[in-house]
Write a protein that holds these residues in place. Structure first.
Motif, mmCIF file in Angstrom:
data_model
loop_
_atom_site.group_PDB
_atom_site.id
_atom_site.type_symbol
_atom_site.label_atom_id
_atom_site.label_comp_id
_atom_site.label_asym_id
_atom_site.label_seq_id
_atom_site.Cartn_x
_atom_site.Cartn_y
_atom_site.Cartn_z
ATOM 1 N N VAL A 123 11.719 2.111 -13.267
ATOM 2 C CA VAL A 123 10.388 1.514 -13.134
ATOM 3 C C VAL A 123 10.397 0.717 -11.828
ATOM 4 C CG1 VAL A 123 8.679 -0.051 -14.130
ATOM 5 C CG2 VAL A 123 10.203 1.243 -15.638
ATOM 6 N N LEU A 124 9.369 0.911 -11.017
ATOM 7 C CA LEU A 124 9.267 0.131 -9.777
ATOM 8 C C LEU A 124 8.204 -0.940 -9.968
ATOM 9 C CD1 LEU A 124 10.275 -0.057 -6.792
ATOM 10 C CD2 LEU A 124 8.188 1.157 -6.180
ATOM 11 N N LEU A 125 8.590 -2.197 -9.721
ATOM 12 C CA LEU A 125 7.658 -3.304 -9.884
ATOM 13 C C LEU A 125 7.187 -3.746 -8.504
ATOM 14 C CD1 LEU A 125 9.836 -5.335 -12.415
ATOM 15 C CD2 LEU A 125 8.094 -3.622 -12.920
ATOM 16 N N LEU A 126 5.886 -3.887 -8.345
ATOM 17 C CA LEU A 126 5.353 -4.297 -7.050
ATOM 18 C C LEU A 126 4.514 -5.562 -7.226
ATOM 19 C CD1 LEU A 126 4.646 -0.771 -7.129
ATOM 20 C CD2 LEU A 126 5.204 -1.408 -4.784
ATOM 21 N N ASP A 127 4.953 -6.650 -6.616
ATOM 22 C CA ASP A 127 4.264 -7.934 -6.774
ATOM 23 C C ASP A 127 3.352 -8.174 -5.576
ATOM 24 O OD1 ASP A 127 3.427 -10.424 -7.467
ATOM 25 O OD2 ASP A 127 5.353 -11.404 -7.165
ATOM 26 N N GLU A 128 2.088 -7.897 -5.737
ATOM 27 C CA GLU A 128 1.102 -8.038 -4.657
ATOM 28 C C GLU A 128 1.678 -7.555 -3.327
ATOM 29 O OE1 GLU A 128 -1.821 -10.590 -4.662
ATOM 30 O OE2 GLU A 128 -1.636 -11.248 -6.728
ATOM 31 N N PRO A 129 2.172 -6.314 -3.282
ATOM 32 C CA PRO A 129 2.925 -5.906 -2.098
ATOM 33 C C PRO A 129 2.046 -5.786 -0.862
ATOM 34 C CG PRO A 129 2.541 -4.034 -3.494
ATOM 35 C CD PRO A 129 2.014 -5.216 -4.230
ATOM 36 N N LEU A 130 0.741 -5.662 -1.054
ATOM 37 C CA LEU A 130 -0.125 -5.447 0.100
ATOM 38 C C LEU A 130 -0.877 -6.700 0.499
ATOM 39 C CD1 LEU A 130 -1.525 -1.984 -1.033
ATOM 40 C CD2 LEU A 130 0.545 -2.487 0.222
ATOM 41 N N GLY A 131 -0.622 -7.795 -0.220
ATOM 42 C CA GLY A 131 -1.401 -9.010 -0.022
ATOM 43 C C GLY A 131 -1.330 -9.571 1.387
ATOM 44 N N ALA A 132 -0.162 -9.416 2.048
ATOM 45 C CA ALA A 132 0.010 -10.064 3.345
ATOM 46 C C ALA A 132 -0.381 -9.155 4.504
ATOM 47 C CB ALA A 132 1.469 -10.503 3.501
ATOM 48 N N LEU A 133 -0.871 -7.952 4.191
ATOM 49 C CA LEU A 133 -1.183 -7.007 5.278
ATOM 50 C C LEU A 133 -2.665 -7.080 5.638
ATOM 51 C CD1 LEU A 133 0.788 -3.904 3.957
ATOM 52 C CD2 LEU A 133 1.581 -5.740 5.449
ATOM 53 N N ASP A 134 -2.976 -6.722 6.889
ATOM 54 C CA ASP A 134 -4.394 -6.711 7.255
ATOM 55 C C ASP A 134 -5.072 -5.475 6.674
ATOM 56 O OD1 ASP A 134 -4.248 -4.520 9.201
ATOM 57 O OD2 ASP A 134 -3.083 -5.956 10.370
ATOM 58 N N LEU A 135 -6.407 -5.489 6.699
ATOM 59 C CA LEU A 135 -7.187 -4.521 5.931
ATOM 60 C C LEU A 135 -6.817 -3.068 6.220
ATOM 61 C CD1 LEU A 135 -9.509 -4.176 3.922
ATOM 62 C CD2 LEU A 135 -11.036 -3.972 5.880
ATOM 63 N N LYS A 136 -6.696 -2.725 7.500
ATOM 64 C CA LYS A 136 -6.457 -1.332 7.872
ATOM 65 C C LYS A 136 -5.096 -0.867 7.363
ATOM 66 C CE LYS A 136 -6.331 1.414 12.071
ATOM 67 N NZ LYS A 136 -6.130 2.607 11.297
ATOM 68 N N LEU A 137 -4.092 -1.735 7.580
ATOM 69 C CA LEU A 137 -2.740 -1.422 7.145
ATOM 70 C C LEU A 137 -2.689 -1.313 5.629
ATOM 71 C CD1 LEU A 137 -0.283 -0.994 8.798
ATOM 72 C CD2 LEU A 137 0.339 -3.379 8.494
ATOM 73 N N ARG A 138 -3.471 -2.174 4.962
ATOM 74 C CA ARG A 138 -3.477 -2.196 3.513
ATOM 75 C C ARG A 138 -4.002 -0.874 2.975
ATOM 76 N NH1 ARG A 138 -5.539 -7.474 2.297
ATOM 77 N NH2 ARG A 138 -7.637 -6.691 2.086
ATOM 78 N N GLU A 139 -5.076 -0.383 3.587
ATOM 79 C CA GLU A 139 -5.644 0.885 3.122
ATOM 80 C C GLU A 139 -4.668 2.026 3.345
ATOM 81 O OE1 GLU A 139 -9.352 0.954 5.153
ATOM 82 O OE2 GLU A 139 -10.364 -0.227 3.599
ATOM 83 N N GLU A 140 -3.971 1.969 4.487
ATOM 84 C CA GLU A 140 -2.997 2.997 4.801
ATOM 85 C C GLU A 140 -1.867 2.983 3.765
ATOM 86 O OE1 GLU A 140 -2.066 2.789 9.015
ATOM 87 O OE2 GLU A 140 -0.073 3.518 8.496
ATOM 88 N N MET A 141 -1.366 1.767 3.465
ATOM 89 C CA MET A 141 -0.249 1.640 2.523
ATOM 90 C C MET A 141 -0.675 2.041 1.116
ATOM 91 S SD MET A 141 2.623 0.962 3.848
ATOM 92 C CE MET A 141 3.562 0.616 2.356
ATOM 93 N N GLN A 142 -1.934 1.771 0.769
ATOM 94 C CA GLN A 142 -2.421 2.186 -0.558
ATOM 95 C C GLN A 142 -2.248 3.685 -0.717
ATOM 96 O OE1 GLN A 142 -6.456 0.901 -1.110
ATOM 97 N NE2 GLN A 142 -5.906 -1.254 -1.137
ATOM 98 N N GLY A 143 -2.666 4.416 0.323
ATOM 99 C CA GLY A 143 -2.532 5.875 0.286
ATOM 100 C C GLY A 143 -1.079 6.289 0.191
#
Lengths: 345, 314
Positions: free
Chosen positions: A165-185
């Motif tokens: 099981v991989l646990l992710l604790d707000e992993p995208l919280g510190a990224l800016d919007l564009k990077l966040r969308e990229e990482m979501q994908g």
């Protein structure tokens, strides 16, 4: 509310909570949570800060022990089992990379602890770095990386030890919007490829809805609703869910009673409300006279804030239509079945 | 000026004009800040240090006792005489022992203070660690002499609990033992350890304080037992603090001449030799040459520490 696992899998749940509580003195961070996460599921824990979602994640990881209840990972009770003996790994909110090691040593850390010989672990480490598109960065120090790159190192470091099981604790919280969308994908893609359960903590409802197979909405240490994103969005169980997930209109029980005869709070999504002449629209509709108080332009949509005789009402209408001025009287209407009756919170 | 008044801004005063100049010319501002300390450090401090080093290149005329002002390495060669080499080896061994013991004693204290103590407990910790520094060094050393004396409190305690034979057995160990604790190397090391412990605790605590808690969690998450986490994460990150503390304890011991005068056996250590050579013996070049020894040793130790990666986490 029915909320079966998104993918029916034989065997035990990847993670299951039975009556789990974690109290810190008088503070009930987690209070009587029951939960089943299926193997291979992308599961989001959504809620405002202090709602208990991160504590739940830490309970799975083993950084916290429950004050009551039982947690099992793949059917094995993990009461009292410390973090280092659990088959789960965490991607931390601020990545927690070891500053005194380079990228490759960071990624290989778990393998080194397990006694994997250097040559083999470095091979696996390089593979993991390639998986997160960081090949060639092996010799860098964490301090020399951007936020997005650190995020990927943290991901590679957790994945290389092959957690169940991989646990992710707000992993995208510190990224800016564009990077966040990229990482979501990319996270979504990784999940598809690896097929292990991802448990994802976030306070961003958009992120939870777009990525997860199922979403658990937390409030004050309890789970308010667990369901697929569409279900959460279309049929919020309580006023809290309706409010927190995408700003629904919440209609008071007495108003709903005058419309439907049932005295229960109801929600209506802004995009279900139409401002065109109701006589031209098909179906059984509820029509409300209202005055426009504010119009906000949101690109594809316009957000129209109105005042009806029972209170404020928000509609989201296509921006392409005729412009609407503030202060004019309109007839807002919506299909009767779009009105979703909720349980009293 | 009038424009400033029109805009309702504060008028010009001399002080204001000076600060305007300083703000506009950053270089000048920096210069003004740095000149006094640089004068002190460069001229008074380093200047006298180099004067001392230069002195070590002179020699002394054995008959007249007059300093011969011609550069020579003869004085340094004197350091290699068995008696002098003995002093150096003895001093380095004592300093190393004190340093190692200081790390062992200080680390748990620093770890507790950095990771567990909060609020009042933390304030109490600082107070307890710093308090010994408030009283006179001499008083503390004499107090220890009394504690360590044959009829002192420590001996008395051993008597009271019937462990006198144990103390006698320890004192019977050759070299480090002696007739009593106060005249043995054990006693000397104990006093040094007591005196320098704050200088080890504080830097180690500062280093540990900067280790984020989630690194420790991450290490555990990746399968490391608490022991492995300590070895692979906590210790490497605390190492710069340990090295800083070791520099203090090691160099303070190397240079001290009062403690070995009061506690310990009669054989000399480095600081005492420097004291005697420049004072009663009047051999300033030899005293200077002896003073170079700790500088060289510290330089070597720092180079080794750097090579071992002690400063990588900085």
């Amino acid at each position: 509310m029915k909320a079966g696992p998104a993918r029916e899998a034989p065997g035990p749940a990847a993670v299951s909570f039975r009556g789990v509580s974690r109290h810190f003195g008088d503070v009930r961070a987690v209070d009587g949570v029951d939960l089943d996460i299926a193997p291979g599921e992308f599961f989001a824990m959504l809620g405002p800060s202090g709602s208990g979602k991160t504590t739940c994640l830490r309970l799975i990881a083993g950084f916290e022990q429950p004050t009551a209840g039982t947690i099992a990972i793949f059917g094995q009770a993990v009461d009292g089992v410390p973090a280092y003996r659990r088959p789960v790994n965490t991607v931390f909110q601020d990545y927690a990379l070891f500053p005194h090691m380079n990228v490759l040593d960071n990624v290989c850390y778990g393998l080194r602890i397990r006694g994997v010989p250097r040559r083999q672990r470095e091979l696996q480490g390089r593979e993991a770095l390639a998986l997160v598109k960081l090949a060639g960065m092996e010799a860098r120090r964490p301090g020399q990386l951007s936020g997005g790159q650190r995020q990927r190192v943290a991901l590679a470091r957790a994945l290389v030890v092959q957690p169940r099981v991989l646990l992710l604790d707000e992993p995208l919280g510190a990224l800016d919007l564009k990077l966040r969308e990229e990482m979501q994908g990319e996270l979504k893609g990784l999940h598809r490829r690896l097929g292990l359960a991802f448990v994802f903590v976030t306070h961003d409802q958009g992120e939870a809805l777009s990525m997860a197979d199922r979403v658990a909405v937390f409030n004050e240490g309890r789970i308010v609703q667990v369901a697929a994103p569409e279900e959460i969005y279309e049929r919020p169980r309580t006023r809290f869910v309706a409010d927190f997930v995408g700003g629904s209109n919440v209609i008071a029980a007495d108003v709903v009673k005058s419309w439907t005869g049932t005295a229960r709070e109801a929600s209506i999504r802004p995009e279900k409300i139409v401002l065109a002449d109701p006589a031209t629209l098909p179906g059984d509709r509820i029509t409300v006279p209202a005055t426009v108080t504010e119009v906000l332009y949101h690109g594809a949509m316009r957000r129209v804030e109105m005042r009806a005789d029972f209170g404020p009402l928000v509609a989201s209408i296509p921006a392409a239509g005729a412009a609407i001025g503030e202060g004019i009287a309109v007839r807002a209407s919506f299909a009767r079945e779009a009105l979703h009756l909720m349980e009293s919170a | 000026m009038s424009a400033a008044a029109d805009l309702g801004m504060p008028g010009d005063s001399l002080l204001r004009r000076i600060s305007d100049v300083l703000l506009a010319r950053r270089g000048f501002y920096l210069l003004l800040l740095l000149v006094p300390p640089l004068l002190w450090l460069g001229v008074v401090y380093l200047g006298s240090l180099f004067a001392l080093l230069a002195e070590s290149l002179f020699s002394i005329d054995d008959f007249s006792g007059v300093v011969v002002r011609e550069p020579t390495l003869a004085t340094f060669r004197q350091l290699l005489q068995p008696a002098n080499l003995d002093v150096i080896i003895r001093t380095v061994t004592i300093a190393a022992t004190v340093t190692i013991l200081a790390v062992i004693v200080a680390f748990p204290i620093a770890y507790y203070a950095a990771r567990y103590a909060r609020g009042r407990t933390k304030a109490a910790f600082y107070l307890l660690i710093m308090m010994p520094l408030w009283s006179s060094y001499l008083v503390k050393v004499y107090a220890w002499k009394l504690l360590l004396a044959k009829e002192g409190a420590i001996g008395w305690t051993f008597d009271a609990v019937g462990l006198r034979p144990l103390l006698d057995a320890v004192l019977a160990i050759p070299v480090i033992g002696g007739p009593s604790l106060s005249t043995s190397y054990i006693g000397m090391v104990l006093v040094f350890l007591y005196l320098w412990i704050p200088f080890m605790v504080l830097p180690v605590q500062a280093a540990l304080e900067r280790v984020p808690g989630n690194l420790i969690e991450a290490s555990g998450d990746l399968g490391a037992s608490p022991r492995q986490t300590f070895r692979r994460v906590i210790l490497p990150l605390a190492l710069p603090g340990i090295v800083a503390g070791a520099i203090f304890t090691f160099s303070l011991t190397l240079g001290d001449y009062i403690v070995p005068e009061i506690v310990g056996p009669s054989s000399l250590i480095l600081g005492q030799v420097v004291y005697i050579q420049q004072g009663t013996a009047g051999n300033v070049p030899l005293a200077a040459a002896f003073s170079v020894v700790p500088i060289v040793i510290m330089g070597l130790l720092l180079a080794i520490a750097k090579r071992m990666g002690a400063f990588d986490a900085l």
